[in-house]
Design an enzyme around this catalytic site. Structure first.
Site, PDB file in Angstrom:
ATOM      1  N   ASP A 195       2.323  -1.386  -4.614  1.00 17.87           N
ATOM      2  CA  ASP A 195       0.921  -0.979  -4.615  1.00 17.87           C
ATOM      3  C   ASP A 195       0.270  -1.616  -5.835  1.00 17.87           C
ATOM      4  O   ASP A 195       0.952  -2.266  -6.650  1.00 17.87           O
ATOM      5  CB  ASP A 195       0.776   0.548  -4.651  1.00 17.87           C
ATOM      6  N   ILE A 196      -1.049  -1.425  -5.982  1.00 22.76           N
ATOM      7  CA  ILE A 196      -1.743  -1.920  -7.174  1.00 22.76           C
ATOM      8  C   ILE A 196      -2.001  -0.793  -8.158  1.00 22.76           C
ATOM      9  O   ILE A 196      -2.554  -1.027  -9.234  1.00 22.76           O
ATOM     10  CB  ILE A 196      -3.077  -2.603  -6.807  1.00 22.76           C
ATOM     11  N   GLN A 233      -1.011   7.568   1.951  1.00 26.55           N
ATOM     12  CA  GLN A 233      -0.528   8.782   2.616  1.00 26.55           C
ATOM     13  C   GLN A 233       0.872   8.603   3.198  1.00 26.55           C
ATOM     14  O   GLN A 233       1.657   9.547   3.255  1.00 26.55           O
ATOM     15  CB  GLN A 233      -1.491   9.173   3.732  1.00 26.55           C
ATOM     16  N   LEU A 234       1.223   7.397   3.603  1.00 29.29           N
ATOM     17  CA  LEU A 234       2.416   7.202   4.421  1.00 29.29           C
ATOM     18  C   LEU A 234       3.586   6.523   3.713  1.00 29.29           C
ATOM     19  O   LEU A 234       4.734   6.737   4.082  1.00 29.29           O
ATOM     20  CB  LEU A 234       2.053   6.369   5.663  1.00 29.29           C
ATOM     21  N   TYR A 246     -13.519  -0.734   9.453  1.00 24.22           N
ATOM     22  CA  TYR A 246     -12.110  -0.348   9.559  1.00 24.22           C
ATOM     23  C   TYR A 246     -11.591  -0.613  10.970  1.00 24.22           C
ATOM     24  O   TYR A 246     -10.545  -1.241  11.170  1.00 24.22           O
ATOM     25  CB  TYR A 246     -11.976   1.131   9.202  1.00 24.22           C
ATOM     26  N   GLY A 294       0.819  -1.217   0.000  1.00 21.09           N
ATOM     27  CA  GLY A 294       0.000   0.000   0.000  1.00 21.09           C
ATOM     28  C   GLY A 294       0.844   1.255   0.000  1.00 21.09           C
ATOM     29  O   GLY A 294       0.500   2.275   0.606  1.00 21.09           O
TER      30      GLY A 294
END
Length: 376
Positions: A89-90, A67-68, A196, A63
């Site tokens: 990532d995708i 943001q990170l 979440y 991922g």
């Protein structure tokens, strides 16, 4: 997988003590079938012979375009070398990400491909950032369940199989209406009411279970709302605290989806990255927990708006609470108690609200100027 096949990765990286070694010996089955290079370090500890020079970790970040990931990779590459940190990532990465270091396609739902990446890149640390955030997850529960839970199981299984040190972030969203709110301690009733939050509590407990049963070097930090310039808001409940800075410098008006008095824990992204790296580097024998709160500041929309007005007096903020996000925010703590992180591995934030606001406005102003955009 046979019980007892994974030794703590701390030993493989030379970050061990007698307590860690004793715990590893007590694993079910009584055996440690890891790489010869790793076993040689255990033998060195036993015989008193010199410990080999510590190798840099090989780090895979899932991922990585959220943001990170990109910012964390940049810092890790400075410490451990560009080729030793692999972003994944995708999504298609922008040119500056491609040029900055290794990037690979990785879908956390594809177990076989993840295993190939770990083997081919000789990964020793795994940072698992793939997740659907709170508000987005509520809009697509089935997808959130797949990514946040099935994807988590995949990386945990692979970390156990390959003796990896694994970091999985948790969140303010792991708490619920029955949790202590001011402050929320590390250990308390959680009971979140979003997919979440449920998935994050599940991750905390699964990681701790695998640590205690098999010795997996699982590490987890509960992040507050993270504020940064580099990426646009990604569907979290605390995203207003990023968007308000962009709006202040573009239109001078921000419409907030939370009430003006909604207090939540927040953190500058630089503190977030530093906490993650310091925690990953901490010797296992210093850790009394596998999941820690980390805190920096806590503020309301009205308080951050007032601080911005010290720099931009014209900022106008209107409030139009969104029922979904407001309900989520009302179920979360207003402050974190991070006493254990400060005591065990020396955590301390650098940014207060004043420094955060000054830095955000400066960075966004510079970014807009560079892109040829008007600045309000």
């Amino acid at each position: 997988m046979q019980p007892g096949v994974c030794m703590p990765t701390a030993a493989a990286l030379g970050l061990f003590c007698r307590g860690c070694l004793s715990r590893a010996r007590s694993l079910p089955g009584g055996s440690l079938s890891c790489l010869p290079r790793q076993m040689s370090r255990w033998n060195s500890l036993e015989t008193g012979s010199p410990i080999p020079i510590q190798e840099n970790p090989r780090i895979l970040i899932t991922g990585g375009l959220g943001q990170l990931g990109v910012g964390l990779a940049e810092l890790l590459r400075k410490q451990y070398g560009t080729e030793n940190v692999i972003l994944s990532d995708i999504k298609k990465p922008p040119p500056h990400v491609i040029s900055s270091g290794p990037f690979v396609y990785a879908d956390v739902l594809d177990y076989k491909h993840l295993r190939e990446l770990i083997v081919n890149y000789r990964v020793t640390w795994l940072v698992h950032y793939s997740a659907l955030l709170s508000a987005v997850g509520e809009a697509n529960v089935a997808l959130a369940r797949k990514i946040n839970i099935t994807g988590l199981h995949n990386v945990l299984d692979l970390a156990l199989e390959s003796c990896l040190r694994i970091f999985v972030p948790s969140t303010i969203g792991a708490f619920g209406p029955s949790s202590p709110r001011d402050p929320a301690p590390d250990l308390c009733v959680q009971r979140p009411r979003t997919i979440y939050g449920v998935s994050k509590v599940h991750g905390e407990l699964m990681g701790e279970y695998l640590h205690h049963k098999y010795g997996l070097d699982f590490r987890c930090l509960r992040y507050p709302g993270v504020i940064s310039v580099s990426t646009p808001p990604g569907g979290g409940t605390t995203d207003y605290a990023v968007q308000i800075f962009h709006d202040a410098l573009s239109t001078g008006h921000h419409e907030c989806y939370l009430r003006p008095d909604t207090r939540l824990p927040m953190m500058h992204i630089s503190d977030c990255h530093r906490a993650t790296i310091e925690f990953m580097q901490a010797p296992e024998c210093q850790l009394s927990l596998r999941t820690y709160n980390i805190a920096a500041m806590s503020f309301t929309p009205e308080e951050v708006a007032q601080e911005i007005r010290k720099h931009l007096p014209h900022l106008k903020v209107t409030y139009n609470p969104d029922s979904v996000r407001q309900t989520i925010a009302d179920s979360w703590p207003v402050r974190f108690d991070d006493t254990n992180a400060r005591r065990d591995w020396g955590w301390a934030p650098a940014f207060r609200l004043e420094e955060l606001v000054s830095d955000m406005l400066r960075c966004i102003r510079d970014k807009r100027t560079y892109e040829g955009l008007p600045v309000s």
